[in-house]
Design an enzyme around this catalytic site. Sequence first.
Site, PDB file in Angstrom:
ATOM      1  N   ASP A   1      13.737 -11.282 -16.207  1.00  0.00           N
ATOM      2  CA  ASP A   1      14.872 -11.239 -17.235  1.00  0.00           C
ATOM      3  C   ASP A   1      15.346 -12.352 -17.736  1.00  0.00           C
ATOM      4  O   ASP A   1      15.388 -13.397 -16.829  1.00  0.00           O
ATOM      5  CB  ASP A   1      15.948 -10.092 -16.828  1.00  0.00           C
TER       6      ASP A   1
ATOM      7  N   ASP B   1      12.556  -4.794 -22.517  1.00  0.00           N
ATOM      8  CA  ASP B   1      13.753  -3.892 -22.444  1.00  0.00           C
ATOM      9  C   ASP B   1      14.241  -3.798 -24.018  1.00  0.00           C
ATOM     10  O   ASP B   1      14.576  -2.511 -24.444  1.00  0.00           O
ATOM     11  CB  ASP B   1      14.825  -4.595 -21.858  1.00  0.00           C
TER      12      ASP B   1
END
Length: 144
Positions: free
Chosen positions: A102, A117
């Site tokens: 991330d 995402d």
Amino acid sequence: MTAVDQITKLIVRLNMQVGDTNLFREGILRFTYYQNSGAARSSFQGYGRWFGVLAVVFIVLVLYYRKKQPSNRRWLDVGLAFLVAGAAGNGVERLLFGKVTDFLQFGSGQGIMNIADLSINAGLLVIIVQQILVSMRARKKPSY
């Protein structure tokens, strides 16, 4: 979308150390390298590979569903395509590494995301809007 996700994650892994933060636009976007071995918002840490298996199952179910449904649902197909791309992007990393990379942090929020995402969120948004429009059209039709 899955390829873009994997390329951006590779760039982050090659150029940043876990925990590093680079400001892109003050108050708008930061690149913060984080490795998430769980699910959304770092819940269920340590179950990354299980979520990888769930991603594969999800993709198979969507493909099966699409094969059985009429192909005249363009916006539903678009939403499902975004969902599958996101599941594939994160699923690959979860199966290979047990965690996902991330790096996108918007505003002053605590959540850190990646392109997969964003794809999942876009897919959910498209499907929700499509379902609202279908529901509104059904209400307008006279019933006899």
